[in-house]
Write an enzyme that holds these catalytic residues in place. Structure first.
Site, short mmCIF file in Angstrom:
data_model
loop_
_atom_site.label_atom_id
_atom_site.label_comp_id
_atom_site.label_asym_id
_atom_site.label_seq_id
_atom_site.Cartn_x
_atom_site.Cartn_y
_atom_site.Cartn_z
CG PHE A 245 -4.31 83.29 187.06
CD1 PHE A 245 -2.99 83.01 187.38
CD2 PHE A 245 -4.58 83.87 185.84
CE1 PHE A 245 -1.97 83.31 186.49
CE2 PHE A 245 -3.56 84.17 184.95
CZ PHE A 245 -2.25 83.89 185.28
CD GLN A 642 3.98 77.64 189.77
OE1 GLN A 642 2.95 78.28 190.02
NE2 GLN A 642 4.10 76.38 190.08
CE LYS A 705 6.38 70.70 201.89
NZ LYS A 705 6.30 70.87 203.38
CD GLU A 709 -3.05 77.83 194.71
OE1 GLU A 709 -3.57 78.94 194.70
OE2 GLU A 709 -3.19 77.00 193.78
#
Lengths: 745, 211
Positions: A245, A642, A705, A709
């Protein structure tokens, strides 16, 4: 060419190792004659060590050495910059003091290592460490950012300079204005795996390191610099990493110290830090105070935004992040100014934490957007759509791709946005108030340089190699899918080797950039193999002689004629008839100059439904929908993971996470997982993830892409906005704990 | 002590006389390793304290179906015994304070935090770790379900989650997703795979396979 079809969900390629306990993380390696290291931290936040007594520790059973500033072995490259400093090296401020572990009696932050104790077992090292006693001359530790905001300095890095478009005070003349302050506390990465290192000098100048790093090449370079040895003689291995992280984006001083001590004692040395040391020695998300001024006309068109942020850093290093960047390009607005300052405090240095500064900034900007929408009596999505921009207003150039409108629409449908009432505190379910909120997130889409190697073996199996680490997002799985899409080798015949400096060089895993960077290198290497196979097949006497390359397709380990299903040759046959045992291709890959013509970003939209108990102030996230617009999704299953991970992190950021410092002592009071509350099972509802899954035509051959985040960026704002919708109470300082809501009532 | 007098542990140490063993074996080994430190300790009259710190105790425990005869320091936790002495590194250390669940193992069928369990307290017990639950070739249904539902990312908390999940079903605490969330809350997953973990557990529970 970009594959036109969506990729199927596949199981994580390293899943079997992980569920059976076979995956080896750095601390799981064992070396003959290995010794154990335990760190003793300072008990003051600022001052000097007056005396340090190590005699008892030295005499304790099994102790091999106690290292302090009085006897620490020298590190030849001590004064060279430590790898991984933010945004390139800082300008050399002579005023800034240095932190070089165990090199002086000076204490710069609470918990700073004052001794490292080495013994032949973990228990003995731990016991001996408890016997080290120090006395100090204390100074006042300045740790409270709120008290030192006036001391903010401009960091002096290109990425952090003040920004202005139009007029700085353009918002002032608007008919509807807002001024609000937003605060983010110290948050700590706290990956489940404790940080540390296992160092083994295999020769006078050669070194084997089992590390917890997001970049094995970066650790290799940092150690080469510190010990002034040839990087080729340093072997770093991090195949599995128990979460990062961001805390593994640099080499930390205690890692270098362990390597130095291992050399001194002549034994392999393992350090596994304690959980409380994870709060002080491996970075954190900095405490940040932000002010947003915003003005709009009565039709909901933005007239001006001014966004200022001040964040803490250490006294010995200027850490910076992109806290105010999103404000520059997210909305169409003629007058935009941003300002970013840092304050040097007696604190250990921060490091980027997932989403990093953009997550901090998005909380402020997207809360402010919600506050303005309320003032304008507009639906928050409608307000955003009125200020939507198809081109990047910061750089005056097109986005490489942007499907954010579709993301708003699909997310709104999924959460049931039509059930939201614009009037706050107007929905109840029994004792509970119900509210809906949404927020946007965005993060740069990068294409960094990377290398990869692909080997097609005579039996038709394929090996992919790259030094990149996989800290959890599923890098190995995505690389497998990319190779499969180029060469048609069945998924179960592809093996990916990664996380080791013996493999082709790769960037550090971070910045949501790895599928784009390393994936492109894998794509290029496999494309080279494909070209050779096609050439072999269509040459005179080849199995598909006379055919054109564009008639051919690769699937199921076969090269075939697309329009004539029966006409095909197995890759293994093709190689055998050409006496090839392996086709071995490497690629160094980077984006071309055309990328500079575009602004490349991933986007996300987060929607939440919250339930707030007005008696207790408890907030529960009862429903969450996260939408990703991040180009072609390479591995839908791990990509969805994710996104749900971002939701869990976002719930923690919004509702529970806060590392609290007792400023009298400059020391954390909740530096453990019982008192620093990360989200647990009970905090996280079922989550719906939506992938727009449209390839970006510019960024890389896969059209993919990043999403690590954006999964987090904006989520905390969505929760704060939903809490406002539920209660009419606006909480601008995270986390939104019950006391703040009850105080507001 | 008598009942252990003729035991020989897996490291080949006879324990017929603890004190002699200490003096002849560990203490001498320590002298050989760190003569200065050890001599200094003896000079300071610390030899008895040192001997006490070196104290080894015999332990018999069934680990993953194999009876182990060990000789360990009484302060060693079950977690460190498994990881540092028995090479069973599937069980992870996340906090050492019983706050994260990464070290969850079964002791006589109950899920426990191995970091809060002194190894000596498992005398005569059956300990099951992730390595004993299933293997690469023959995975436990919960391990299969975690792969199917992608109930992890970095994989570090996963062995603990799986051991806890199996126990959660055995305890009868997996009747609905909310109950699972409550009874799995001692196992932290910082990657945030919770939603998938709950799906995996519910899948195994509803599949009706005996776990």
């Amino acid at each position: 060419m970009t594959k036109d079809l969506k990729n199927p969900p596949i199981d994580r390629v390293d899943g079997r190792m992980k569920v059976t306990g076979g995956a080896q993380y750095f601390a799981d390696f064992e070396l003959p004659n290995m010794a154990y290291c335990v760190i003793v931290g300072s008990e003051i936040g600022r001052g000097n060590i007056a005396s340090i007594d190590t005699k008892k520790a030295q005499g304790a059973p099994g102790v091999l050495g106690v290292f302090t500033h009085q006897n620490m072995p020298p590190i030849p490259g001590w004064d060279a910059p430590v790898g991984g400093e933010a945004d390139g090296p800082a300008p050399k401020p002579d005023t800034i003091e240095k932190y070089r572990i165990l090199s002086s009696p000076k204490i710069l932050f609470d918990g700073q290592p004052i001794a490292m104790v080495v013994a032949n077992s973990f228990e003995r090292a731990t016991y001996a460490a408890s016997l080290v006693k120090a006395t100090y001359t204390k100074q006042t530790a300045r740790t409270d950012l709120e008290k030192h905001l006036a001391e903010g300095i401009a960091p002096g890095r290109p990425g952090s300079s003040d920004y202005l478009r139009g007029k700085a005070d353009g918002y002032q003349s608007a008919p509807v204005t807002l001024e609000a302050n937003y605060t983010i506390p110290v948050e700590v990465h706290n990956p489940m795996e404790l940080h540390g290192i296992l160092a083994h000098w295999t020769g006078t100048d050669s070194l084997m390191i089992y590390a917890k790093t997001q970049g094995v090449n970066a650790t290799q370079d940092a150690m080469a610099q510190a010990f002034k040895i040839d990087p080729k003689k340093i072997h770093v291995h991090t195949e599995f990493m128990g979460g990062g992280f961001g805390m593994g984006l640099r080499t930390w001083p205690q890692e270098t110290a362990v390597v130095a001590i291992a050399r001194k004692i002549g034994r392999p040395l393992k350090l596994v830090m304690t959980r409380d040391q994870m709060f002080t020695l491996v970075g954190h998300r900095p405490y940040t105070v932000q002010t947003i001024n915003m003005g709009a006309d009565s039709n909901g068109k933005l007239i001006g935004i001014a966004h200022a942020a001040t964040a803490e850093t250490a006294s010995y290093e200027d850490f910076t992040e992109a806290t105010v960047n999103m404000t520059k390009f997210m909305y169409e607005c003629p007058n935009v100014s941003t300002r970013y300052r840092i304050v040097r405090l007696d604190r250990s240095v921060p490091i980027w934490m997932r989403g990093p500064g953009e997550a901090t900034g998005a909380f402020a900007l997207e809360s402010a957007m919600d506050e303005m929408a309320h003032k304008l009596n507009l639906d928050p999505i409608e307000f955003r759509l009125r200020n939507y921009t198809e081109t990047d207003p910061e750089h005056n150039r097109p986005y490489s791709s942007k499907n954010l409108k579709e993301a708003y629409q699909r997310g709104a449908e999924a959460i049931g946005w039509n059930k939201r009432k614009n009037e706050p505190a107007s929905q109840r379910d029994g004792d509970w108030l119900i509210g809906y909120g949404m927020s946007t997130g965005t993060f740069n889409a990068f294409r960094w340089e990377a290398s990869a190697r692909a080997l097609l073996n005579a039996d038709g199996s394929l090996t992919i190699q790259s030094a990149v680490t996989d800290i959890g997002p599923g890098t190995g799985t995505a690389l497998t899918m990319i190779a499969h899409n180029v060469l048609g080798v069945p998924l179960n015949r592809i093996k990916v080797a990664y996380g080791d400096t013996s493999l082709p060089k790769a960037p550090t895993q971070g910045g949501s950039a790895i599928v784009s960077a390393v994936g492109s290198a894998v794509y290029d290497a496999c494309t080279k193999i494909k070209k050779q196979l096609v050439d072999l097949a269509v040459k005179d006497g080849g199995q598909l002689a006379g055919r054109q390359a564009d008639e051919l397709m690769m699937a199921d380990g076969m090269l075939s004629i697309e329009k004539e299903p029966g006409k095909k040759v197995a890759l293994s046959d093709l190689m055998r008839t050409n006496n090839l045992t392996v086709i071995d291709k490497s690629a160094d890959s980077k984006g071309g100059p055309e990328l500079g013509k575009y602004s490349m970003y991933s986007f996300s939209v987060h929607f939440v439904q919250v339930r707030v108990n007005p008696l207790t102030g408890v907030v529960r996230v009862s429903k969450a929908v996260s939408v990703a617009d991040s180009g072609r999704i390479i591995s839908p299953k791990t990509a969805a993971s994710q996104m749900i991970g971002g939701v869990a992190g976002g719930i923690g950021m919004a509702l529970t996470e806060e590392a609290i410092i007792d400023h009298r002592f400059g020391r954390f009071v909740n530096n453990n997982l019982a008192d620093y509350h990360v989200a647990v099972h009970a905090d996280v509802p079922a989550i719906e993830t939506i992938m727009i899954d449209k390839p970006d035509p510019i960024i890389n051959p896969m059209g993919a892409k990043g999403m690590g985040e954006i999964a987090l960026i904006g989520f905390a704002g969505a929760v704060a906005n939903a809490v406002f919708n539920a209660t009419g109470q606006r909480v601008r300082d995270l986390p939104i704990t019950p006391d703040k809501l009850l105080r507001a009532v | 002590m008598a009942e252990y007098e003729h035991l020989e542990d897996e490291f080949g140490n006879a324990d017929s006389s603890r004190r002699n063993f200490l003096k002849q074996s560990s203490a001498l080994a320590a002298l050989a390793l760190t003569p200065v430190a050890a001599s200094a300790a003896i000079d300071n009259g610390l030899d008895e304290k040192m001997a006490a710190a070196f104290e080894q105790m015999p332990l018999q425990v069934d680990i993953n179906g194999t009876m182990r005869k060990l000789s360990i320091e009484p302060r060693v936790t079950l977690l460190d015994l498994l990881r540092e002495q028995l090479h069973l590194t599937g069980t992870k250390k996340g906090c050492d304070h019983g706050q994260c669940g990464a070290c969850t193992v079964h002791v006589d069928g109950q899920r426990v935090n191995a970091c809060l369990t002194l190894a000596m307290t498992t005398e005569g017990c059956k300990v099951t770790t992730i390595e004993g639950l299933g293997t690469l070739d023959q995975m436990h249904p919960m391990q299969e379900a975690f792969i199917k539902h992608d109930g992890f990312q970095c994989g570090y908390c996963t062995p603990g989650q799986i051991m806890s999940a199996v126990a959660c079903i055995r305890e009868g605490h997996a009747n609905n997703p909310d109950e699972v969330r409550e009874y799995m809350s001692g196992n932290i997953c910082r990657c945030g795979a919770y939603a998938n973990i709950v799906d995996a557990i519910m899948d195994v529970k509803q599949g009706g396979v005996r776990v």
